[in-house]
Motif scaffolding. Structure first.
Motif, short mmCIF file in Angstrom:
data_model
loop_
_atom_site.label_atom_id
_atom_site.label_comp_id
_atom_site.label_asym_id
_atom_site.label_seq_id
_atom_site.Cartn_x
_atom_site.Cartn_y
_atom_site.Cartn_z
N SER A 3 4.41 -16.66 7.22
CA SER A 3 3.41 -17.58 6.71
C SER A 3 4.09 -18.83 6.17
CB SER A 3 2.60 -16.92 5.60
OG SER A 3 1.81 -17.87 4.93
N TYR A 4 3.51 -19.98 6.47
CA TYR A 4 4.11 -21.22 6.02
C TYR A 4 3.91 -21.45 4.53
CZ TYR A 4 4.88 -22.58 10.86
OH TYR A 4 5.30 -22.63 12.16
N ASP A 5 3.01 -20.66 3.91
CA ASP A 5 2.79 -20.79 2.48
C ASP A 5 3.69 -19.87 1.68
OD1 ASP A 5 0.79 -22.73 2.62
OD2 ASP A 5 -0.69 -21.21 3.16
N ASN A 6 4.46 -19.03 2.37
CA ASN A 6 5.37 -18.11 1.70
C ASN A 6 6.60 -18.87 1.23
OD1 ASN A 6 7.27 -16.09 1.08
ND2 ASN A 6 6.21 -14.65 2.42
N ARG A 7 6.92 -18.75 -0.03
CA ARG A 7 8.06 -19.48 -0.58
C ARG A 7 9.37 -19.11 0.12
NH1 ARG A 7 7.20 -22.07 -5.51
NH2 ARG A 7 5.12 -21.74 -6.37
N SER A 8 9.49 -17.84 0.50
CA SER A 8 10.73 -17.41 1.15
C SER A 8 10.90 -18.01 2.53
CB SER A 8 10.75 -15.88 1.26
OG SER A 8 9.70 -15.42 2.09
N ALA A 9 9.82 -18.54 3.11
CA ALA A 9 9.92 -19.12 4.45
C ALA A 9 10.47 -20.54 4.42
CB ALA A 9 8.55 -19.12 5.12
N GLN A 10 10.40 -21.18 3.27
CA GLN A 10 10.74 -22.59 3.20
C GLN A 10 12.20 -22.90 3.62
OE1 GLN A 10 8.04 -24.50 2.58
NE2 GLN A 10 6.97 -22.54 2.38
N PRO A 11 13.20 -22.20 3.09
CA PRO A 11 14.57 -22.49 3.51
C PRO A 11 14.80 -22.26 5.00
CG PRO A 11 14.57 -21.23 1.48
CD PRO A 11 13.17 -21.21 2.01
N LEU A 12 14.08 -21.24 5.57
CA LEU A 12 14.23 -20.97 7.00
C LEU A 12 13.70 -22.13 7.83
CD1 LEU A 12 13.19 -17.20 7.13
CD2 LEU A 12 15.49 -18.17 7.17
N GLN A 13 12.59 -22.69 7.41
CA GLN A 13 12.03 -23.84 8.12
C GLN A 13 12.97 -25.05 8.00
OE1 GLN A 13 8.35 -22.95 5.81
NE2 GLN A 13 7.38 -23.95 7.55
N TYR A 14 13.53 -25.22 6.83
CA TYR A 14 14.46 -26.32 6.60
C TYR A 14 15.69 -26.18 7.50
CZ TYR A 14 17.86 -29.17 4.04
OH TYR A 14 18.82 -30.08 3.69
N ILE A 15 16.25 -24.97 7.57
CA ILE A 15 17.42 -24.72 8.41
C ILE A 15 17.08 -24.92 9.88
CG2 ILE A 15 19.05 -22.94 9.19
CD1 ILE A 15 18.87 -21.78 6.32
N ALA A 16 15.90 -24.45 10.31
CA ALA A 16 15.48 -24.61 11.69
C ALA A 16 15.33 -26.10 12.03
CB ALA A 16 14.16 -23.88 11.94
N CYS A 17 14.78 -26.86 11.09
CA CYS A 17 14.62 -28.30 11.30
C CYS A 17 15.97 -28.96 11.50
CB CYS A 17 13.90 -28.92 10.10
SG CYS A 17 14.04 -30.72 10.00
N LEU A 18 16.93 -28.67 10.60
CA LEU A 18 18.25 -29.28 10.71
C LEU A 18 18.97 -28.84 11.97
CD1 LEU A 18 19.59 -29.18 7.03
CD2 LEU A 18 18.46 -31.04 8.24
N PHE A 19 18.75 -27.58 12.38
CA PHE A 19 19.37 -27.08 13.61
C PHE A 19 18.91 -27.90 14.81
CE2 PHE A 19 19.05 -24.41 17.40
CZ PHE A 19 20.37 -24.03 17.55
N PHE A 20 17.61 -28.12 14.94
CA PHE A 20 17.10 -28.90 16.06
C PHE A 20 17.49 -30.37 15.95
CE2 PHE A 20 14.61 -26.45 18.94
CZ PHE A 20 14.23 -25.32 18.26
N LEU A 21 17.37 -30.91 14.76
CA LEU A 21 17.64 -32.34 14.57
C LEU A 21 19.11 -32.67 14.78
CD1 LEU A 21 16.75 -35.18 13.63
CD2 LEU A 21 17.23 -34.44 11.30
N LEU A 22 19.97 -32.06 13.97
CA LEU A 22 21.39 -32.40 14.02
C LEU A 22 22.07 -31.81 15.26
CD1 LEU A 22 22.34 -31.94 10.25
CD2 LEU A 22 21.52 -33.99 11.44
N GLY A 23 21.59 -30.64 15.72
CA GLY A 23 22.18 -30.03 16.91
C GLY A 23 21.93 -30.87 18.16
N THR A 24 20.69 -31.26 18.38
CA THR A 24 20.38 -32.08 19.55
C THR A 24 21.00 -33.47 19.43
OG1 THR A 24 18.28 -32.72 18.50
CG2 THR A 24 18.23 -30.87 20.06
N PHE A 25 21.05 -33.99 18.20
CA PHE A 25 21.68 -35.28 17.94
C PHE A 25 23.16 -35.23 18.36
CE2 PHE A 25 22.18 -38.73 14.40
CZ PHE A 25 22.43 -39.68 15.38
N SER A 26 23.84 -34.17 17.98
CA SER A 26 25.27 -34.01 18.31
C SER A 26 25.48 -33.86 19.81
CB SER A 26 25.85 -32.79 17.57
OG SER A 26 25.70 -32.92 16.17
#
Length: 472
Positions: A3-26
């Protein structure tokens, strides 16, 4: 499914975002497949805007992408021997910001504010100026610089809309600032040889300066202050001038906001950020910082926390006196100690004369350094060293008025939370940036202005939440 409202999910979403953003950028920097980097920015923005609890991750992910932009382009571009394809990739962090704003609008997490009316007026002047515009790539760059502050302000208004979220963001920001400072010291000691290993030539080719960073450090890594020559720190930004804005914003956060209970830690961080600004030799960041601090001092002297009228009137009086002092000092410095900065002051006087001669503007992406075959004197008379004068030359007086209204409206939105004096002093940021852009060319670029706009936008978010609470 999480669930996107679950506090424990927030860091996972952040890491996934950086993975796609910085990974594809590199990968895009390594292979030259630049559209892959744009795709990563799109997916990263979608993921990061799903965060509903620890929303400071949204603002920080954008700040992190801007901070690592040139490092990624340099290292992976150097490894892949890429040059031409890197030009588009310099816009990936901005596109990430734009996509983030767009998804927040589409998902109805933020709504248009009064600032949107002002930015709309500004874009109308841009469309009018585009009828006589220059090259397409240069026009796009100008539009980017004329809209970045708006997108960042609105994203900050959503993602940092409470004092708690702002303090969390500031702690993350200051940790990043320490990393930037230490990296800058190492690179300052290592000099050109170390910079060449991490692709300084590729970075400056991507910036459109193909002759820089080949046999030695670019000229912008040296300057003088009060006729004292210094070698400037560029850190992971690879750019001392815009880096000074980064550390200036970090100084403001560390000094004004109570982000920690430890006085020793707070003072130490503030001193480190002060040293960092000096090492960059960036007069733009120094002027913004000086303007905010002087305004804050006057505000504390004039204001009374009990009377609303005196609070607001004291704010405007403090802002006026601060800008007057900064203007007088800048004029004195320009006459007595200008050195390499002399061009900034020549640009102001010469370009204003040119603007008056054709008050409706000369066309988007015209004049300044866009005139590659013109003499430097001609460039100075068309806004080469002043962002504000450059926009005036391109858009005309109506463009300057529209731009002023944008920063005036942002200031009004930030000081509407008038009962909190600690945070209200951050309202001096928009006008300080507007005034300093008269003396600096890079003020409106994403790496320079985004940190400040996140902070200012945060205060506007405070007021929105307070209005909602009062209406319940």
């Amino acid at each position: 499914m999480l669930s996107y409202d679950n506090r424990s999910a927030q860091p996972l979403q952040y890491i996934a975002c950086l993975f796609f953003l910085l990974g594809t950028f590199s990968i895009a920097s390594l292979t030259g497949f630049n559209y892959f980097g744009i795709f990563g920015a799109f997916i990263g923005a979608f993921l990061i805007t799903e965060i509903n609890v620890n929303k400071q991750y949204i603002a920080f992910s954008i700040l992190l992408s801007l901070s690592l932009q040139n490092l990624i382009i340099g290292i992976f571009g150097h490894l892949g021997n890429q040059f031409e394809s890197l030009v588009i990739l310099t816009q990936v962090p901005f596109l990430f910001l734009f996509f983030t704003y767009s998804f927040l609008i589409l998902k109805r997490k933020i709504f248009f504010s009064k600032l949107t009316i002002c930015i709309g007026l500004l874009l109308l002047t841009v469309l009018f100026a585009a009828t006589e515009g220059g090259g397409l790539s240069n026009m796009v760059l100008q539009v980017r610089n004329l809209t970045t502050f708006y997108f960042a302000f609105e994203v900050g208004r959503y993602s940092l809309d409470s004092p708690l979220l702002l303090k969390k963001f500031i702690r993350m920001f200051l940790i990043l600032a320490i990393v930037m400072f230490l990296s800058g010291i190492v690179l300052l000691i290592g000099g050109f040889q170390l910079y060449s290993y991490i692709g300084i030539r590729n970075v400056y080719f991507a910036k459109g300066l193909s002759n820089e960073g080949i046999t030695g450090m670019p000229g912008r890594f040296t300057t003088d202050i009060f006729n004292i020559p210094i070698v400037r720190m560029g850190s992971l930004y690879f750019e001392p001038v815009t880096l000074s804005y980064f550390f200036s914003a970090a100084f403001v956060c560390s000094y004004i906001i109570k982000w920690t209970k430890s006085i020793v830690l707070s003072v130490t961080m503030t001193l480190l950020m002060g040293v960092a600004i000096l090492l960059t030799g960036g007069k733009g960041g120094m002027l913004v910082l000086a303007s905010v601090l002087i305004s804050t001092l006057f505000f504390k002297i004039f204001s009374s926390k009990f009377i609303h009228f005196r609070m607001i009137s004291s704010f405007w009086l403090a802002a006026f006196l601060s800008f007057l002092i900064i203007g007088v000092f800048s004029n004195f410095y320009g006459q007595e100690y200008a050195g390499p900065s002399a061009a900034h002051f020549d640009t102001i006087s010469q370009t204003w004369t040119t603007i008056v001669q054709k008050p409706f503007g000369h066309g988007l992406a015209q004049g300044g350094f866009d005139q590659t075959d013109a003499s430097f004197s001609d460039m100075e008379s068309t806004g080469a060293e002043s962002a504000l004068m450059s926009f005036g030359y391109q858009l005309g007086i109506q463009g300057l008025i529209a731009l002023f209204l944008c920063f005036y409206e942002m200031t009004k939105m930030t000081i509407s939370n008038y009962f909190d004096k600690e945070h209200m002093v951050l309202g001096f940021i928009p006008f300080a940036l507007f005034a300093v852009s008269l003396f600096q060319l890079n003020t409106y670029t994403p790496q320079a202005i985004v940190p400040f706009m996140f902070i200012a936008g945060s205060l506007a978010g405070f007021d929105s939440r307070n209005k909602e609470r009062r209406s319940i």
